[in-house]
Design an enzyme around this catalytic site. Structure first.
Site, short mmCIF file in Angstrom:
data_model
loop_
_atom_site.label_atom_id
_atom_site.label_comp_id
_atom_site.label_asym_id
_atom_site.label_seq_id
_atom_site.Cartn_x
_atom_site.Cartn_y
_atom_site.Cartn_z
N SER A 144 0.85 -1.19 0.00
CA SER A 144 0.00 0.00 0.00
C SER A 144 0.88 1.23 0.00
O SER A 144 1.98 1.22 0.60
CB SER A 144 -0.91 0.03 1.24
OG SER A 144 -1.53 1.30 1.38
N TYR A 157 -1.20 -0.11 10.56
CA TYR A 157 -1.37 -0.61 9.19
C TYR A 157 -0.29 -0.02 8.29
O TYR A 157 0.33 -0.74 7.50
CB TYR A 157 -2.76 -0.24 8.68
CG TYR A 157 -3.01 -0.66 7.25
CD1 TYR A 157 -3.32 -1.98 6.94
CD2 TYR A 157 -2.93 0.26 6.20
CE1 TYR A 157 -3.55 -2.37 5.63
CE2 TYR A 157 -3.14 -0.13 4.89
CZ TYR A 157 -3.46 -1.44 4.62
OH TYR A 157 -3.68 -1.83 3.31
#
Length: 247
Positions: A144, A157
């Protein structure tokens, strides 16, 4: 026109999620036999039913249980003899405002680390021997842009995705020359991956993204497929697929 993956064996962990389904579909259309691994055999079988071609296999796996990953690798070896591609498309997150340090509990941090970093490493560890047998093995991790810009559903995250990027660099050195490893790094993708987003979230993000839209699962799957078909002299790096979102 994509190059053929005829005769290749591709294992897609997280194959029942949005990106995993799109990736399985692309690999099957290119001629690969696809092992779709999801939380249940039933959910994986639903994906298999819609795939072109034959010789696919549905499997259940708990990615935080290394023993079940090892069992999956054994099952793949028994069925196919080797694996050519491993895609790590599984993941988990929960929105926590970055300023709310108390809300990012130890338990949530541990859960995110287990699912988004340890599980990917454990899958590579479990499948290394099978990928070695291919002679031209490939691992693709779904990362990501939050790993590089620090903007994401929560701080933990973001940290796991940064860790995944570094893991890929480290593993590229030790897995070569028999196995390549790459990351595909999306921006915002139109899936239900992040719970609790408002109905207008996608539109707001699209308006502030240079290419004026968010990603589709197939945008990411196309990049994963390209890692197998076109980017054959690349390893240890991250392919960003975000419409310019990080700019």
């Amino acid at each position: 026109m994509s190059e053929s993956l005829e005769g290749k064996i591709a294992v897609v962990i997280g194959g029942t999620g949005g990106i995993g389904v799109a990736t399985s579909r692309r690999f099957a259309a290119a001629g690969a036999r696809v092992v779709v691994a999801g939380l249940t055999v039933e959910s994986a079988q639903e994906v298999i039913k819609a795939l072109p071609g034959t010789g696919h296999h549905a499997a259940a796996v708990s990615i935080t249980d290394s023993a079940t990953l090892a069992q999956l690798a054994q099952d793949v070896e028994s069925r196919y003899g080797h694996a050519d591609v491993l895609v790590n498309a599984a993941g988990f997150t929960k929105p926590v405002p970055h300023a709310d340090l108390d809300a990012l509990t130890d338990e949530l941090i541990d859960d995110i680390m287990r699912v988004n970093w340890r599980a990917q490493f454990a899958a590579v560890r479990a499948f290394r021997a099978l990928l070695d047998k291919s002679g031209a093995g490939l691992i693709v991790n779904v990362s990501s842009i939050s790993g590089s810009n620090g903007i994401g559903s929560n701080i933990a995250y973001c940290a796991t995705k940064a860790g995944l990027d570094v893991m890929t660099m480290s593993l590229a050195r030790v897995l070569a020359p028999k196995v390549r490893i790459l990351n595909v790094s999306p921006g915002v993708v139109d899936t239900g991956f992040v719970p609790g987003r408002s109905a207008d979230f996608n539109d707001k993000v699209a308006n502030t993204t240079p290419l004026r839209r968010i990603g589709s699962p197939d945008d990411i799957a196309q990049a994963i497929e390209a890692c197998a078909t076109h980017l054959t002299f690349s390893t240890g790096t991250t392919i960003v697929v975000d419409g310019g979102r990080r700019l």
